[in-house]
Design an enzyme around this catalytic site. Structure first.
Site, PDB file in Angstrom:
ATOM      1  N   GLU A 148       3.198  -1.232  20.767  1.00  0.00           N
ATOM      2  CA  GLU A 148       3.579  -0.059  19.962  1.00  0.00           C
ATOM      3  C   GLU A 148       2.577   0.201  18.837  1.00  0.00           C
ATOM      4  OE1 GLU A 148       4.242   2.906  19.722  1.00  0.00           O
ATOM      5  OE2 GLU A 148       6.356   2.755  20.313  1.00  0.00           O
ATOM      6  N   ASP A 185       7.363   6.021  23.387  1.00  0.00           N
ATOM      7  CA  ASP A 185       7.941   7.258  22.845  1.00  0.00           C
ATOM      8  C   ASP A 185       7.915   8.382  23.884  1.00  0.00           C
ATOM      9  OD1 ASP A 185       5.248   7.728  23.023  1.00  0.00           O
ATOM     10  OD2 ASP A 185       4.931   8.072  20.876  1.00  0.00           O
TER      11      ASP A 185
HETATM   12  O1  AHR Z   1       1.152   1.837  21.448  1.00  0.00           O
HETATM   13  C1  AHR Z   1       0.627   2.960  22.094  1.00  0.00           C
HETATM   14  C2  AHR Z   1       1.613   4.100  22.112  1.00  0.00           C
HETATM   15  O2  AHR Z   1       1.805   4.598  20.828  1.00  0.00           O
HETATM   16  C3  AHR Z   1       3.003   3.795  22.555  1.00  0.00           C
HETATM   17  O3  AHR Z   1       3.170   3.640  23.943  1.00  0.00           O
HETATM   18  C4  AHR Z   1       3.725   5.019  22.088  1.00  0.00           C
HETATM   19  O4  AHR Z   1       5.096   4.788  21.864  1.00  0.00           O
HETATM   20  C5  AHR Z   1       3.002   5.396  20.823  1.00  0.00           C
HETATM   21  O5  AHR Z   1       2.636   6.743  20.860  1.00  0.00           O
END
Ligand code: AHR
Ligand code: AHR
Length: 480
Positions: A204, A279
């Site tokens: 994340e 996300d």
């Molecule tokens: O960590 C990379 C990305 O960042 C994740 O998959 C996403 O949730 C956020 O936009």
């Protein structure tokens, strides 16, 4: 034994096991996945041919004959019911109605396992599956492991082709709230050596190849079949990988958590994502054959046994096309088969792809606008590309799903957008020609303009009415 029997023997049992190609337990004979067909929107389950065996691809082919099929559910084989279904909107919306992601075509990733045909999951950008209510997954700083077998040649730099642990509300809830396998050549966060693609951990707000949030010595990958492994526990995690068709695993990284704040301890939430970011970022593409998530931190020895099992499964490539043969170097015409339009041929006027009425008495210039030279697929030589007869160096490609005749700029995106895989005609006539990079989308005429349309969907040219006819073309030898 299957991979999940090996993980259980090692004391780190699978809490989710997903595959459209084979059973991942020796005794598993239940449904592997569900397909939904376009002709009547009914579904059927596809199971292994025998307990512990390869998926019954023939049952899919029969159910989906002369229509389109989507993979609507990827079942969990662990008995916990952790199935993967169409992902809902989150921080980002998908392209389907109500912000849902697209489902994958059931025919985008044909392979053989020890000679038996099966289908993987080919995910274009916009495609995603998720389960936000998983039973038994790691939470907080608890330990887990996971592996996925992927196509190491299908990737992009979009965010984020992932499989693994993510947020339960489909939103970015902060550093350390994910622990998922990522594959692709994004350099926005971390990267490895060379130009990629790389196996990374999506933790994340960062894709990591090691402790350093930017660059660590992780290899660029070119295996057609790629075993990817990620595991993580309290201030210890590892990335491992290898050729899924032969040989053993290498450890790309094993050590302490990344240095930025929020990743030690972790704050895992325990959902499972597939093909998307935590996300619901939906810009990435990739292909998956099988994968699991475990409880506990698997030993290297257990993972090495799993790799041996994957190699023994005998993954190999299969033909991407069916029906008429498209001879590379030949000159062809493509005649519409929709009633009322059968005097029309796929043609172009400048950059616009359309259908036009062409006959033996037409002007030479019009005849040439309706002729195409078959080339080996620019992105995949198992499929084809269509070079303009009167504008050599220009090819049919899709852009925003509208067909264009554009000069080949040599980019990876152009080559992918200009590669098409012919199949036996969906209406029983001639050939239907699917986009290599979007297997749910087929060359279609709609109001006499060319698109790559899907059989139902949110765009006007995705209209399911007359779909099979609009995407079926009789292949001719062009005009004298
Ligand atoms: O960590 C990379 C990305 O960042 C994740 O998959 C996403 O949730 C956020 O936009
Ligand atoms: O046609 C769909 C996509 O639109 C193409 O792959 C891409 O080049 C453009 O953004």
């Amino acid at each position: 034994a299957g991979p999940c029997d090996l993980y259980a023997n090692g004391g780190t049992p699978c809490i989710a096991a997903h595959s459209t190609t084979r059973a991942l337990y020796n005794s598993f004979s239940g449904a592997l996945y569900q397909v939904k067909r376009g002709s009547d929107n009914t579904t059927t389950n596809i199971s292994p041919l025998s307990a512990g065996g390869v998926a019954n691809a023939g049952a899919q082919d029969t159910f989906c004959a002369r229509t389109t099929c989507l993979i609507s559910i990827i079942y969990d084989q662990s008995g916990r019911g952790n199935h993967l279904t169409q992902a809902p909107p989150g921080g980002f919306k998908g392209p389907e109605a109500n912000g849902y992601d697209n489902l994958a075509s059931a025919i985008g990733a044909p392979v053989t396992l020890n000679g038996q045909k099966a289908y993987g999951v080919f995910s274009p950008p916009g495609t995603g599956y998720r389960n936000n209510a998983v039973s038994g997954s790691a939470k907080g700083d608890q330990a887990e492991g996971m592996y996925a077998v992927l196509d190491g040649t299908h990737y992009n730099s979009g965010c984020c082709y992932d499989y693994g642990n993510a947020e339960t509300n489909s939103l970015d809830t902060g550093n350390g709230h994910m622990e998922a396998i990522y594959f692709g050549d994004s350099t926005y966060w971390g990267s490895g050596t060379g130009s990629g693609p790389w196996l990374m951990a999506d933790l994340e707000n960062g894709l990591f190849t090691g402790r350093n949030p930017k660059n660590n010595p992780a290899p660029s990958i070119s295996y057609r079949f790629f075993t990817t492994i990620l595991k993580g526990g309290p201030n210890l995690w590892a990335l491992r990988g290898g050729n899924a068709a032969s040989g053993t695993l290498s450890t790309y990284f094993s050590g302490a958590r990344p240095t930025p704040s929020g990743y030690n301890p972790m704050s895992k939430e325990g959902a499972i994502i597939f093909g998307i970011g935590g996300d619901n970022s939906v810009s990435a593409q990739g292909t998956f054959y099988e994968g699991v998530v475990t409880s506990g931190y698997p030993s290297d020895a257990t993972e090495n046994a799993v790799q041996a099992n994957i190699v023994a499964a005998g993954y190999a490539t299969a033909s991407l096309t069916s029906g008429d043969s498209f001879t590379v170097g030949s000159s062809i015409s493509l005649r519409a088969t929709t009633s009322g339009y059968t005097d029309r041929y796929l043609a172009h006027t400048g950059a616009t792809v359309n259908t036009q009425v062409v006959s033996s008495s037409s002007a030479t210039s019009l005849k040439q606008q309706a002729m195409w030279t078959v080339r080996a697929g620019l992105a995949n030589s198992g499929c084809v590309s269509f070079e303009s007869r009167d504008q050599p160096g220009s090819f049919i490609r899709h852009y925003d799903f509208v067909l264009k005749v554009n000069a080949n700029d040599g980019s990876k995106a152009f080559r992918e957008d200009a590669t098409f895989c012919p199949q036996a005609g969906l209406n029983g006539q001639g050939s239907s020609i699917r986009a290599w990079g979007y297997p749910t989308r087929w060359i279609r005429h709609f109001d006499n303009v060319g698109y790559v349309g899907s059989n139902g969907g949110v765009k006007t040219f995705d209209n399911a009415r007359a779909f099979g006819d609009d995407v079926s073309f009789v292949v001719g030898s062009g005009f004298a």
